[in-house]
Design an enzyme around this catalytic site. Structure first.
Site, mmCIF file in Angstrom:
data_model
loop_
_atom_site.group_PDB
_atom_site.id
_atom_site.type_symbol
_atom_site.label_atom_id
_atom_site.label_comp_id
_atom_site.label_asym_id
_atom_site.label_seq_id
_atom_site.Cartn_x
_atom_site.Cartn_y
_atom_site.Cartn_z
ATOM 1 N N ARG A 18 0.861 -1.175 0.000
ATOM 2 C CA ARG A 18 0.000 0.000 0.000
ATOM 3 C C ARG A 18 0.906 1.237 0.000
ATOM 4 O O ARG A 18 2.056 1.176 0.432
ATOM 5 C CB ARG A 18 -0.895 0.019 1.235
ATOM 6 C CG ARG A 18 -1.809 -1.197 1.383
ATOM 7 C CD ARG A 18 -2.617 -1.098 2.677
ATOM 8 N NE ARG A 18 -3.531 -2.208 2.844
ATOM 9 C CZ ARG A 18 -3.266 -3.319 3.526
ATOM 10 N NH1 ARG A 18 -2.074 -3.448 4.113
ATOM 11 N NH2 ARG A 18 -4.147 -4.291 3.628
ATOM 12 N N LYS A 24 -2.195 -1.827 7.874
ATOM 13 C CA LYS A 24 -3.409 -1.315 8.507
ATOM 14 C C LYS A 24 -3.489 -1.783 9.953
ATOM 15 O O LYS A 24 -3.067 -2.888 10.296
ATOM 16 C CB LYS A 24 -4.638 -1.793 7.735
ATOM 17 C CG LYS A 24 -4.822 -1.111 6.387
ATOM 18 C CD LYS A 24 -6.124 -1.508 5.750
ATOM 19 C CE LYS A 24 -6.357 -0.752 4.455
ATOM 20 N NZ LYS A 24 -7.637 -1.104 3.819
ATOM 21 N N HIS A 59 -2.106 2.277 -6.236
ATOM 22 C CA HIS A 59 -2.838 1.074 -5.830
ATOM 23 C C HIS A 59 -3.001 0.108 -7.004
ATOM 24 O O HIS A 59 -3.151 -1.101 -6.801
ATOM 25 C CB HIS A 59 -4.204 1.466 -5.277
ATOM 26 C CG HIS A 59 -4.717 0.542 -4.217
ATOM 27 N ND1 HIS A 59 -4.084 0.377 -2.994
ATOM 28 C CD2 HIS A 59 -5.790 -0.277 -4.192
ATOM 29 C CE1 HIS A 59 -4.756 -0.497 -2.271
ATOM 30 N NE2 HIS A 59 -5.792 -0.910 -2.974
ATOM 31 N N ARG A 74 -0.458 -2.502 -6.908
ATOM 32 C CA ARG A 74 -0.770 -3.547 -5.910
ATOM 33 C C ARG A 74 -1.744 -4.569 -6.501
ATOM 34 O O ARG A 74 -1.566 -5.776 -6.343
ATOM 35 C CB ARG A 74 -1.349 -2.885 -4.670
ATOM 36 C CG ARG A 74 -1.782 -3.826 -3.556
ATOM 37 C CD ARG A 74 -2.123 -2.991 -2.322
ATOM 38 N NE ARG A 74 -2.947 -3.683 -1.357
ATOM 39 C CZ ARG A 74 -2.485 -4.459 -0.378
ATOM 40 N NH1 ARG A 74 -1.184 -4.674 -0.284
ATOM 41 N NH2 ARG A 74 -3.295 -5.029 0.487
ATOM 42 N N HIS A 97 -4.071 -8.990 3.801
ATOM 43 C CA HIS A 97 -5.524 -9.006 3.972
ATOM 44 C C HIS A 97 -5.892 -9.832 5.195
ATOM 45 O O HIS A 97 -5.421 -10.962 5.345
ATOM 46 C CB HIS A 97 -6.210 -9.612 2.744
ATOM 47 C CG HIS A 97 -6.187 -8.722 1.550
ATOM 48 N ND1 HIS A 97 -6.407 -9.180 0.267
ATOM 49 C CD2 HIS A 97 -5.986 -7.383 1.431
ATOM 50 C CE1 HIS A 97 -6.335 -8.165 -0.584
ATOM 51 N NE2 HIS A 97 -6.084 -7.081 0.095
ATOM 52 N N TYR A 133 -9.456 -11.249 -6.753
ATOM 53 C CA TYR A 133 -8.507 -11.540 -7.823
ATOM 54 C C TYR A 133 -8.870 -12.821 -8.580
ATOM 55 O O TYR A 133 -8.427 -13.016 -9.703
ATOM 56 C CB TYR A 133 -7.089 -11.603 -7.249
ATOM 57 C CG TYR A 133 -6.692 -10.277 -6.679
ATOM 58 C CD1 TYR A 133 -6.402 -9.211 -7.527
ATOM 59 C CD2 TYR A 133 -6.667 -10.047 -5.309
ATOM 60 C CE1 TYR A 133 -6.084 -7.962 -7.016
ATOM 61 C CE2 TYR A 133 -6.348 -8.802 -4.788
ATOM 62 C CZ TYR A 133 -6.065 -7.769 -5.649
ATOM 63 O OH TYR A 133 -5.766 -6.533 -5.143
#
Length: 305
Positions: free
Chosen positions: A151, A175, A246, A249, A272, A281
């Site tokens: 990110r 995150k 992004h 990514r 994630h 994906y």
């Protein structure tokens, strides 16, 4: 917890988040900001602070929109904007918990993120002038974004002390302030090593001395600067897609899946929390397979004859 800034400043920070961290197109950014304005107006009318918002508060807000005759598709878009806003507030530690996590949204279809081909990424990197220090830095930035799937917030915070070039990985803070090990390709490691060899020319300053990527003043790069670097390289490579950092990514994950990588491994590399997030994906990969069939299969165009 951090103190909430003024409404104007909060809106500016959220604007930067959805543009750079989420990579949204201009129309989506404008819509999200309008949605947040509507929510903040509603909270003012109800004399409710952002720190006091609950799931019920948001449900009542959506109910008010429904009574105003706003269509389900518009409601769904607004809910997406609110989720992004409260995720941002949580990530920046302005609130403790995300009240929008269980907020239901009408089903309105599925949208795939933009993805670059390997050739397009190669063209962007080839467009970098590595005859000067900035070009050497920018090449390392591009190789790290694409080679590690970071990110933007993770990239600008990479610390030299957390680099393990010989071993092929870096430790990043993602995150929720959670650390994870991110892969580092040999090409990216070489590009970073080239940058480290000339980085001192930027005269690292104070607390930023341990930050990997610096601006001309020796300070940590901003999200906006990374966005600018990526867009300029896309323009130089003749790429007309609407892309952001992004996008690299997304491309990282998509190309891994197309190459046969396990979805669980991709989940770990992207950081994630849920495999559900990574499953997007699968849709991208299936879409590319269908396109390949329609383009190359000898029976694909038979219905047109």
């Amino acid at each position: 917890m951090r103190t909430l800034p003024s409404r104007e400043r909060l809106t500016q920070l959220f604007d930067g988040y959805v543009r750079l961290e989420r990579g949204l197109a201009e129309n989506s950014v404008v819509s999200y900001l309008m949605d947040v304005d509507k929510l903040l107006d509603y909270l003012d009318q109800e004399s409710t602070s952002l720190t006091e918002v609950t799931l019920d508060t948001l449900r009542e807000f959506i109910g008010a929109l429904h009574e105003m005759g706003i269509a389900e598709r518009s409601q769904a878009r607004m809910i997406a904007g609110l989720r992004a806003f409260f995720k941002f507030l949580t990530m920046e530690e302005f609130i403790e918990a995300d009240p929008s996590a269980l907020l239901e949204s009408p089903r309105t279809g599925f949208h795939l993120p933009e993805v670059l081909s390997v050739e397009e990424i190669d063209d962007m990197i080839a467009a970098i002038d590595t005859s000067d220090t900035l070009g050497i830095r920018n090449r390392a930035i591009m190789e790290t974004l694409y080679g590690s799937g970071l990110r933007v917030s993770e990239l600008i915070g990479v610390e030299i002390s957390r680099l393990y070039l010989d071993e092929g990985y870096i430790i990043v803070r993602g995150k929720g302030d959670k650390e994870r090990v991110a892969p580092l390709s040999p090409v990216a490691a070489d590009a970073i090593a080239d940058w480290l060899a000339v980085r001192d020319e930027f005269d690292p300053v104070g607390t930023d001395a341990n930050i990997l990527f610096l601006n001309r003043s020796g300070r940590q790069l901003t999200r906006q600067m990374i966005f600018t670097i990526v867009r300029r390289l896309a323009d130089a490579a003749g790429i007309t897609k609407t892309i952001s950092p992004h996008t690299l990514r997304h491309s990282f994950a998509t190309h891994l899946l197309e190459g046969g990588a396990n979805l669980r491994a991709i989940q770990m590399m992207l950081g994630h929390e849920s495999i559900t997030t990574t499953q997007i994906y699968l849709h991208i990969d299936r879409a590319s397979l269908r396109e390949a069939i329609l383009t190359f299969h000898p029976r694909a165009g038979i219905h047109n004859t």
